[in-house]
Design a protein around this motif. Structure first.
Motif, PDB file in Angstrom:
ATOM      1  N   GLU A  48     129.740  73.055 121.892  1.00 32.81           N
ATOM      2  CA  GLU A  48     130.703  73.393 120.997  1.00 32.81           C
ATOM      3  C   GLU A  48     131.987  73.456 121.461  1.00 32.81           C
ATOM      4  O   GLU A  48     131.964  74.541 122.555  1.00 32.81           O
ATOM      5  CB  GLU A  48     130.410  74.280 120.072  1.00 32.81           C
ATOM      6  CG  GLU A  48     129.277  73.992 118.851  1.00 32.81           C
ATOM      7  CD  GLU A  48     129.079  75.215 117.997  1.00 32.81           C
ATOM      8  OE1 GLU A  48     129.739  75.584 117.166  1.00 32.81           O
ATOM      9  OE2 GLU A  48     127.918  75.715 118.007  1.00 32.81           O
ATOM     10  N   GLU A  75     118.350  81.736 113.054  1.00 30.28           N
ATOM     11  CA  GLU A  75     119.795  81.421 113.789  1.00 30.28           C
ATOM     12  C   GLU A  75     119.502  80.563 114.865  1.00 30.28           C
ATOM     13  O   GLU A  75     120.374  79.828 115.422  1.00 30.28           O
ATOM     14  CB  GLU A  75     120.406  82.581 114.111  1.00 30.28           C
ATOM     15  CG  GLU A  75     121.081  83.369 112.814  1.00 30.28           C
ATOM     16  CD  GLU A  75     121.954  82.335 112.048  1.00 30.28           C
ATOM     17  OE1 GLU A  75     122.841  81.831 112.677  1.00 30.28           O
ATOM     18  OE2 GLU A  75     121.737  82.595 110.768  1.00 30.28           O
ATOM     19  N   ARG A  76     118.423  80.559 115.668  1.00 28.71           N
ATOM     20  CA  ARG A  76     118.218  79.800 116.795  1.00 28.71           C
ATOM     21  C   ARG A  76     117.358  78.354 116.614  1.00 28.71           C
ATOM     22  O   ARG A  76     117.757  77.345 117.264  1.00 28.71           O
ATOM     23  CB  ARG A  76     117.441  80.499 117.775  1.00 28.71           C
ATOM     24  CG  ARG A  76     118.155  81.823 118.553  1.00 28.71           C
ATOM     25  CD  ARG A  76     117.383  82.673 119.610  1.00 28.71           C
ATOM     26  NE  ARG A  76     118.323  83.339 120.407  1.00 28.71           N
ATOM     27  CZ  ARG A  76     118.713  83.075 121.578  1.00 28.71           C
ATOM     28  NH1 ARG A  76     118.771  81.961 122.041  1.00 28.71           N
ATOM     29  NH2 ARG A  76     119.555  84.075 122.160  1.00 28.71           N
ATOM     30  N   ASN A 127     124.451  75.309 108.693  1.00 26.39           N
ATOM     31  CA  ASN A 127     124.580  74.980 110.185  1.00 26.39           C
ATOM     32  C   ASN A 127     123.005  75.059 110.828  1.00 26.39           C
ATOM     33  O   ASN A 127     122.595  75.515 111.927  1.00 26.39           O
ATOM     34  CB  ASN A 127     124.969  76.381 110.907  1.00 26.39           C
ATOM     35  CG  ASN A 127     126.665  76.240 110.779  1.00 26.39           C
ATOM     36  OD1 ASN A 127     127.142  75.086 110.502  1.00 26.39           O
ATOM     37  ND2 ASN A 127     127.075  77.409 110.507  1.00 26.39           N
ATOM     38  N   LYS A 144     118.862  77.019 119.750  1.00 25.45           N
ATOM     39  CA  LYS A 144     120.080  77.430 120.115  1.00 25.45           C
ATOM     40  C   LYS A 144     120.079  78.433 121.686  1.00 25.45           C
ATOM     41  O   LYS A 144     119.062  79.384 121.364  1.00 25.45           O
ATOM     42  CB  LYS A 144     120.913  78.361 119.289  1.00 25.45           C
ATOM     43  CG  LYS A 144     122.245  78.539 119.537  1.00 25.45           C
ATOM     44  CD  LYS A 144     122.856  79.384 118.204  1.00 25.45           C
ATOM     45  CE  LYS A 144     124.382  79.477 118.289  1.00 25.45           C
ATOM     46  NZ  LYS A 144     124.972  80.128 117.282  1.00 25.45           N
ATOM     47  N   LYS A 155     125.903  80.875 122.277  1.00 20.28           N
ATOM     48  CA  LYS A 155     126.823  80.673 121.272  1.00 20.28           C
ATOM     49  C   LYS A 155     127.285  79.344 121.035  1.00 20.28           C
ATOM     50  O   LYS A 155     127.593  79.078 119.748  1.00 20.28           O
ATOM     51  CB  LYS A 155     127.934  81.839 121.294  1.00 20.28           C
ATOM     52  CG  LYS A 155     128.913  81.852 120.165  1.00 20.28           C
ATOM     53  CD  LYS A 155     130.141  82.719 120.375  1.00 20.28           C
ATOM     54  CE  LYS A 155     131.227  82.867 119.319  1.00 20.28           C
ATOM     55  NZ  LYS A 155     132.203  83.858 119.450  1.00 20.28           N
ATOM     56  N   ARG A 156     127.556  78.549 122.084  1.00 24.73           N
ATOM     57  CA  ARG A 156     128.084  77.194 122.208  1.00 24.73           C
ATOM     58  C   ARG A 156     127.170  76.202 122.518  1.00 24.73           C
ATOM     59  O   ARG A 156     127.463  75.186 122.519  1.00 24.73           O
ATOM     60  CB  ARG A 156     129.344  77.220 122.705  1.00 24.73           C
ATOM     61  CG  ARG A 156     130.368  78.146 122.241  1.00 24.73           C
ATOM     62  CD  ARG A 156     131.976  78.067 122.849  1.00 24.73           C
ATOM     63  NE  ARG A 156     132.799  78.842 122.110  1.00 24.73           N
ATOM     64  CZ  ARG A 156     133.453  78.461 121.143  1.00 24.73           C
ATOM     65  NH1 ARG A 156     133.309  77.509 120.509  1.00 24.73           N
ATOM     66  NH2 ARG A 156     134.450  79.484 120.704  1.00 24.73           N
ATOM     67  N   ALA A 208     123.202  74.428 122.726  1.00 23.17           N
ATOM     68  CA  ALA A 208     122.042  74.310 121.929  1.00 23.17           C
ATOM     69  C   ALA A 208     121.262  72.935 122.425  1.00 23.17           C
ATOM     70  O   ALA A 208     122.003  72.295 122.908  1.00 23.17           O
ATOM     71  CB  ALA A 208     122.057  74.218 120.409  1.00 23.17           C
ATOM     72  N   LYS A 222     124.410  71.414 114.405  1.00 26.75           N
ATOM     73  CA  LYS A 222     125.824  71.432 114.350  1.00 26.75           C
ATOM     74  C   LYS A 222     126.441  69.963 114.129  1.00 26.75           C
ATOM     75  O   LYS A 222     127.652  70.099 114.281  1.00 26.75           O
ATOM     76  CB  LYS A 222     126.276  71.891 115.719  1.00 26.75           C
ATOM     77  CG  LYS A 222     125.825  73.113 116.079  1.00 26.75           C
ATOM     78  CD  LYS A 222     126.324  74.195 114.927  1.00 26.75           C
ATOM     79  CE  LYS A 222     127.823  74.206 114.932  1.00 26.75           C
ATOM     80  NZ  LYS A 222     128.334  75.224 114.129  1.00 26.75           N
ATOM     81  N   ARG A 264     116.378  71.603 116.980  1.00 25.54           N
ATOM     82  CA  ARG A 264     117.425  72.199 117.652  1.00 25.54           C
ATOM     83  C   ARG A 264     117.092  73.655 118.153  1.00 25.54           C
ATOM     84  O   ARG A 264     116.585  74.473 117.260  1.00 25.54           O
ATOM     85  CB  ARG A 264     118.687  72.438 116.849  1.00 25.54           C
ATOM     86  CG  ARG A 264     119.784  72.925 117.570  1.00 25.54           C
ATOM     87  CD  ARG A 264     121.059  72.841 116.216  1.00 25.54           C
ATOM     88  NE  ARG A 264     122.270  73.658 116.881  1.00 25.54           N
ATOM     89  CZ  ARG A 264     122.533  74.778 116.615  1.00 25.54           C
ATOM     90  NH1 ARG A 264     121.744  75.459 115.610  1.00 25.54           N
ATOM     91  NH2 ARG A 264     123.793  75.413 117.074  1.00 25.54           N
TER      92      ARG A 264
END
Length: 291
Positions: free
Chosen positions: A242, A173-174, A39, A208, A211-212, A214, A42, A206
């Motif tokens: 997403e 993660e971001r 990931n 983020k 949560k959905r 980015a 996405k 990318r």
């Protein structure tokens, strides 16, 4: 009776300590196990260009891409919404490291196909590697009728090829970032002054936001092979949204084409003059075969 109770208590405490030690050993083994990073993006595309992300084995990705007209075309053209170019594509995961794809674009009536392979996968733990390396090779075939019917053309004149190496990393993660040197060869060019070989460097990222959602962007610098007075470096910015099994992407781009040969060698839109197009990419995945 008191001795029996003390004995039972000691047994319970001993068993609990042994269980905790066993769980600690299991946790240590899990921490020391090699794990692949997923990931980073996405989708298997950033916006225009390929990303370091792959489909899973047996997964089909149906991709519908739209680019509307230029924003500076005015209110009479509804700022570009009265016209549109489209690409319909089908990508399939042969394994977690290998995928193929085909598509057809209305711009230039081009067919395209590609093969994408990941020899190096970013991972953590023993024997880990800090970034991913992806190899992509593709071909495009124009199907529009020849404008000059007096000249004899061969089928090979309709073909162009591209090869690229993508080096990318998911930093957190971001945030993910990648760079991709690209080589494109066109068997036929429009003008004698143009070169058949074009070299470019792509950058994609990318970030983020939630949560959905980015923020995504990709930029391709044309290093050699095109007249920069005519052709511009393609730049696209947008948002990934997403929605369950869908990834819906809204973006703005000065490129019309939606395959590597098209958006790298045919982009003439200038961001500074408002020659920018609104568009969207819709990705829907289906599991075709069992993992």
């Amino acid at each position: 009776m008191r001795k029996l109770l003390v004995g039972l208590l000691l047994v319970v405490v001993s068993e609990r300590l042994q269980a905790q030690e066993l769980l600690a050993l299991i946790d240590n083994k899990e921490e020391n196990k090699k794990a692949f990073v997923s990931n980073a993006f996405k989708s298997s595309r950033v916006i225009n260009g390929h990303s370091i992300e792959f489909l899973g084995k047996g997964v089909l990705d149906v991709r519908i891409l739209h680019r509307f007209g230029e924003l500076n075309s005015g209110a009479s053209n509804l700022f570009g919404l009265d016209e549109a170019n489209m690409r319909l594509g089908f990508d399939y995961g042969l394994s977690n490291r290998l995928m193929v794809g085909v598509g057809r674009s209305t711009a230039g009536k081009e067919l395209d196909g590609f093969l994408k392979f990941r020899p190096v996968w970013q991972s953590t733990g023993p024997g880990s590697f800090p970034f991913s390396i992806v190899l992509v090779t593709g071909v495009t075939i124009g199907t529009s009728p020849w404008s000059d019917t007096s000249h004899k053309y061969n089928f090979s004149h309709r073909m162009a090829f591209y090869n690229e190496v993508i080096i990318g990393r998911k930093f957190s993660e971001r945030f993910s970032l990648q760079v991709a040197p690209i080589f494109i060869h066109r068997n036929l060019v429009a003008l004698a002054s143009e070169e058949n070989d074009v070299y470019a460097i792509g950058i994609g990222g990318r970030f983020k936001l939630s949560k959905r959602i980015a923020f995504v962007a990709d930029y391709h610098y044309i290093a050699k092979g095109l007249d920069k007075n005519i052709y511009k470096d393609p730049l696209s910015v947008g948002f990934d949204i997403e929605t369950g099994g869908h990834v819906f992407q809204l973006h703005f781009s000065n490129a019309t084409g939606m395959n590597e040969k098209a958006f790298i060698t045919n982009t003439t839109g200038d961001w500074g003059k408002g020659e920018v197009r609104f568009g969207f990419n819709l990705s829907r995945v289906f599991t075709i075969s069992k993992k």
